[in-house]
Motif scaffolding. Structure first.
Motif, PDB file in Angstrom:
ATOM      1  N   THR A   1       0.766  -1.700  -0.650  1.00 23.29           N
ATOM      2  CA  THR A   1      -0.178  -0.178  -0.033  1.00 23.29           C
ATOM      3  C   THR A   1       0.949   0.969   0.203  1.00 23.29           C
ATOM      4  OG1 THR A   1      -1.392  -1.146   1.354  1.00 23.29           O
ATOM      5  CG2 THR A   1      -2.321   1.020   0.780  1.00 23.29           C
ATOM      6  N   VAL A   2       1.999   1.445   0.857  1.00 22.77           N
ATOM      7  CA  VAL A   2       2.724   2.294   1.288  1.00 22.77           C
ATOM      8  C   VAL A   2       3.103   2.645  -0.281  1.00 22.77           C
ATOM      9  CG1 VAL A   2       5.534   3.476   2.238  1.00 22.77           C
ATOM     10  CG2 VAL A   2       2.785   2.531   3.442  1.00 22.77           C
ATOM     11  N   GLY A   3       3.734   1.198  -1.051  1.00 21.08           N
ATOM     12  CA  GLY A   3       4.673   1.535  -2.236  1.00 21.08           C
ATOM     13  C   GLY A   3       3.506   1.820  -3.777  1.00 21.08           C
ATOM     14  N   LYS A   4       2.619   1.836  -3.244  1.00 22.45           N
ATOM     15  CA  LYS A   4       1.627   2.109  -4.449  1.00 22.45           C
ATOM     16  C   LYS A   4       1.513   3.205  -4.740  1.00 22.45           C
ATOM     17  CE  LYS A   4      -0.913   0.997  -7.455  1.00 22.45           C
ATOM     18  NZ  LYS A   4      -2.053   2.191  -8.262  1.00 22.45           N
ATOM     19  N   MET A   5       1.162   3.827  -3.287  1.00 19.23           N
ATOM     20  CA  MET A   5       1.219   5.964  -2.829  1.00 19.23           C
ATOM     21  C   MET A   5       2.632   5.755  -4.086  1.00 19.23           C
ATOM     22  SD  MET A   5      -0.186   6.436   1.269  1.00 19.23           S
ATOM     23  CE  MET A   5      -2.254   5.073   1.340  1.00 19.23           C
ATOM     24  N   LEU A   6       3.948   5.518  -3.423  1.00 18.39           N
ATOM     25  CA  LEU A   6       4.525   6.399  -3.533  1.00 18.39           C
ATOM     26  C   LEU A   6       4.615   5.923  -5.147  1.00 18.39           C
ATOM     27  CD1 LEU A   6       7.486   4.902  -0.444  1.00 18.39           C
ATOM     28  CD2 LEU A   6       6.371   7.313  -0.964  1.00 18.39           C
ATOM     29  N   GLU A   7       5.052   4.667  -5.900  1.00 18.56           N
ATOM     30  CA  GLU A   7       4.914   4.359  -7.300  1.00 18.56           C
ATOM     31  C   GLU A   7       3.995   5.925  -8.133  1.00 18.56           C
ATOM     32  OE1 GLU A   7       3.747   0.794  -7.971  1.00 18.56           O
ATOM     33  OE2 GLU A   7       5.727  -0.613  -7.006  1.00 18.56           O
ATOM     34  N   ASP A   8       2.609   5.885  -7.145  1.00 20.04           N
ATOM     35  CA  ASP A   8       1.749   6.747  -8.127  1.00 20.04           C
ATOM     36  C   ASP A   8       2.321   8.447  -7.854  1.00 20.04           C
ATOM     37  OD1 ASP A   8       0.354   4.716  -8.266  1.00 20.04           O
ATOM     38  OD2 ASP A   8      -1.484   4.830  -6.462  1.00 20.04           O
ATOM     39  N   PHE A   9       3.407   8.588  -6.859  1.00 18.31           N
ATOM     40  CA  PHE A   9       3.421  10.303  -6.655  1.00 18.31           C
ATOM     41  C   PHE A   9       4.734  10.534  -7.880  1.00 18.31           C
ATOM     42  CE2 PHE A   9       6.008  12.955  -4.135  1.00 18.31           C
ATOM     43  CZ  PHE A   9       5.080  13.927  -4.402  1.00 18.31           C
ATOM     44  N   ALA A  10       5.065   9.151  -8.118  1.00 21.06           N
ATOM     45  CA  ALA A  10       6.731   9.506  -8.433  1.00 21.06           C
ATOM     46  C   ALA A  10       7.605  10.375  -8.122  1.00 21.06           C
ATOM     47  CB  ALA A  10       6.638   9.466  -9.953  1.00 21.06           C
ATOM     48  N   PRO A  11       8.254  10.059  -6.577  1.00 17.19           N
ATOM     49  CA  PRO A  11       9.025  11.156  -6.577  1.00 17.19           C
ATOM     50  C   PRO A  11      10.624  11.221  -6.833  1.00 17.19           C
ATOM     51  CG  PRO A  11       8.404   8.987  -4.622  1.00 17.19           C
ATOM     52  CD  PRO A  11       7.580   9.069  -5.914  1.00 17.19           C
TER      53      PRO A  11
ATOM     54  N   TRP B   1      10.415  -0.774   0.784  1.00 16.35           N
ATOM     55  CA  TRP B   1       9.948  -0.567  -0.666  1.00 16.35           C
ATOM     56  C   TRP B   1      11.465  -0.113  -1.310  1.00 16.35           C
ATOM     57  CZ3 TRP B   1      10.270   3.915  -3.969  1.00 16.35           C
ATOM     58  CH2 TRP B   1       9.747   4.000  -4.998  1.00 16.35           C
ATOM     59  N   CYS B   2      12.032   1.075  -0.264  1.00 17.61           N
ATOM     60  CA  CYS B   2      12.984   1.729  -1.845  1.00 17.61           C
ATOM     61  C   CYS B   2      13.926   0.755  -1.578  1.00 17.61           C
ATOM     62  CB  CYS B   2      13.381   2.586  -0.806  1.00 17.61           C
ATOM     63  SG  CYS B   2      12.068   4.139  -0.522  1.00 17.61           S
ATOM     64  N   LEU B   3      13.945  -0.238  -0.489  1.00 20.91           N
ATOM     65  CA  LEU B   3      15.004  -1.201  -0.172  1.00 20.91           C
ATOM     66  C   LEU B   3      15.277  -2.430  -1.740  1.00 20.91           C
ATOM     67  CD1 LEU B   3      15.902  -1.540   2.786  1.00 20.91           C
ATOM     68  CD2 LEU B   3      17.586   0.107   1.138  1.00 20.91           C
ATOM     69  N   SER B   4      13.547  -2.299  -2.326  1.00 17.49           N
ATOM     70  CA  SER B   4      13.597  -3.868  -3.444  1.00 17.49           C
ATOM     71  C   SER B   4      13.654  -2.943  -4.116  1.00 17.49           C
ATOM     72  CB  SER B   4      12.577  -3.895  -3.104  1.00 17.49           C
ATOM     73  OG  SER B   4      11.260  -2.836  -2.896  1.00 17.49           O
ATOM     74  N   ARG B   5      13.769  -1.484  -4.487  1.00 18.95           N
ATOM     75  CA  ARG B   5      14.236  -1.219  -5.906  1.00 18.95           C
ATOM     76  C   ARG B   5      15.085  -0.352  -6.206  1.00 18.95           C
ATOM     77  NH1 ARG B   5       8.829  -2.307  -4.292  1.00 18.95           N
ATOM     78  NH2 ARG B   5       7.723  -2.941  -6.149  1.00 18.95           N
ATOM     79  N   GLU B   6      15.923  -0.566  -5.041  1.00 19.60           N
ATOM     80  CA  GLU B   6      17.565   0.359  -4.937  1.00 19.60           C
ATOM     81  C   GLU B   6      17.083   1.934  -4.931  1.00 19.60           C
ATOM     82  OE1 GLU B   6      20.068  -1.632  -7.565  1.00 19.60           O
ATOM     83  OE2 GLU B   6      19.743  -3.072  -6.337  1.00 19.60           O
TER      84      GLU B   6
END
Length: 341
Positions: free
Chosen positions: A63-73, A91-96
């Motif tokens: 859920t947190v990751g989806k929020m971050l992905e949608d925002f594309a920070p 989420w950050c670590l899994s995507r480096e």
């Protein structure tokens, strides 16, 4: 630039972390940046044991990751060490995806004060949480040294500010306080065991002790110290009026990382008394306050300080400078071009 800030401290909580994030977000947005706050109010949550004002969110990585992905920070900052930020960290670590963190709260000391748990056990968790960060933001040199002593060395300075439109010379003293026997000795903040308020309430200086704020220890302290005036929480101009009515601001905490209330008091012309510990030793000098292991001595000495000097010094702490430091520490994921966007 799009900046995502994950935090486990947010409204309706009232504390220095929340106020810092609110003020820095406002300043960043004023500068044209877009800011996303991922906070506990966006999720189902439960009260923290022994501290119900704090909500522990059931925030999943998905859920947190989806929020971050949608925002594309372009940059991500993790403000606290709770479940919302743990999910964002995962989420950050899994995507480096690089991220920064901040050490706002002496969490190991707070846990020790409330539960008796050995703080070194909590430091293991603190090290685990912050170790992958590109930088760890610390508000004072003392906190930076504490982090380094525990093996965390990627430190960047992030100071704090005062809302000078509220806290300053224009604040009118609260008449309900000024009629009390002086000198008026003021505390502002959470009324909780880790704030060491009882040390202040046990001091023997003449005058009136005034407590502004709320928390789990309020009812017990109010019953034990009936001569002190417990006014509950105050905000904005009402809070500034409390500062302006005081003769000295007393900061009895031994576990704070900074102490926003100290610089707010100073900006209103009120000298500060405290212990020579992290927070006071990083902020105060002999012109605007006093520190002593005997809090009575610190209060008596602080009362001799010049209010004009206090006000001038307090006005040097600005949220504009704080936001600039925060922005400079961020790690954009896509290089300088994205950071300039």
């Amino acid at each position: 630039m799009r900046i995502a800030i994950a935090t486990d401290a947010w409204t309706p909580q009232v504390n220095g972390v929340v106020r810092t994030l609110q003020m820095v977000r406002a300043e960043l947005e004023r500068q044209g940046h877009e800011v996303l706050i991922v906070s506990p109010d966006l999720f189902y949550s439960v009260p923290c044991p022994t501290y119900p004002e704090i909500r522990l969110a059931f925030a999943s990585t998905y859920t947190v990751g989806k929020m971050l992905e949608d925002f594309a920070p372009h940059a991500i900052h993790l403000a606290t060490e709770g479940p919302v930020c743990v999910a964002a960290r995962r989420w950050c670590l899994s995507r480096e995806f690089p991220f920064t963190t901040a050490y706002h709260t002496q969490f190991p000391d707070y846990v020790a004060a409330r539960t008796g748990v050995n703080p070194e056990w909590v430091w293991r968790y603190i090290r685990w949480f912050h170790a992958p960060a590109q930088s760890i933001l610390a508000s004072t040199p003392s906190i930076a040294e504490t982090l380094k002593a525990h093996g965390l060395t990627r430190i960047r300075h992030w100071g704090r500010g005062v809302d000078l439109s509220v806290f300053g010379a224009d604040a009118a003293p609260d008449p309900a306080i000024t009629v009390l026997p002086g000198p008026i000795q003021l505390y502002v903040g959470r009324v909780a065991v880790e704030k060491n308020i009882e040390a202040f309430l046990q001091t023997g200086q003449p005058g009136t002790k005034v407590i502004v704020g709320d928390g789990p220890a309020r009812s017990a302290l109010e019953a034990k110290y009936p001569d002190a005036k417990f006014l509950g929480p105050r905000f904005g101009a009402d809070l500034a009026a409390c500062y302006a009515a005081a003769d000295v601001f007393v900061f009895p905490s031994r576990t704070d990382t900074f102490g926003l209330v100290m610089i707010e008091a100073l900006a209103c012309g009120v000298p500060v008394a405290g212990y020579p510990v992290t927070g006071p030793i990083d902020i105060l000098n002999d012109r605007v306050g006093a520190m002593d292991e005997n809090l009575d001595t610190a209060i008596a000495t602080a009362l001799t300080r010049d209010r004009a000097a206090c006000m001038a010094y307090g006005r040097t702490f600005t949220w504009e400078a704080s936001a600039r430091q925060f922005l400079g520490a961020l790690v954009p994921a896509f290089g300088d071009e994205a950071a300039a966007a």
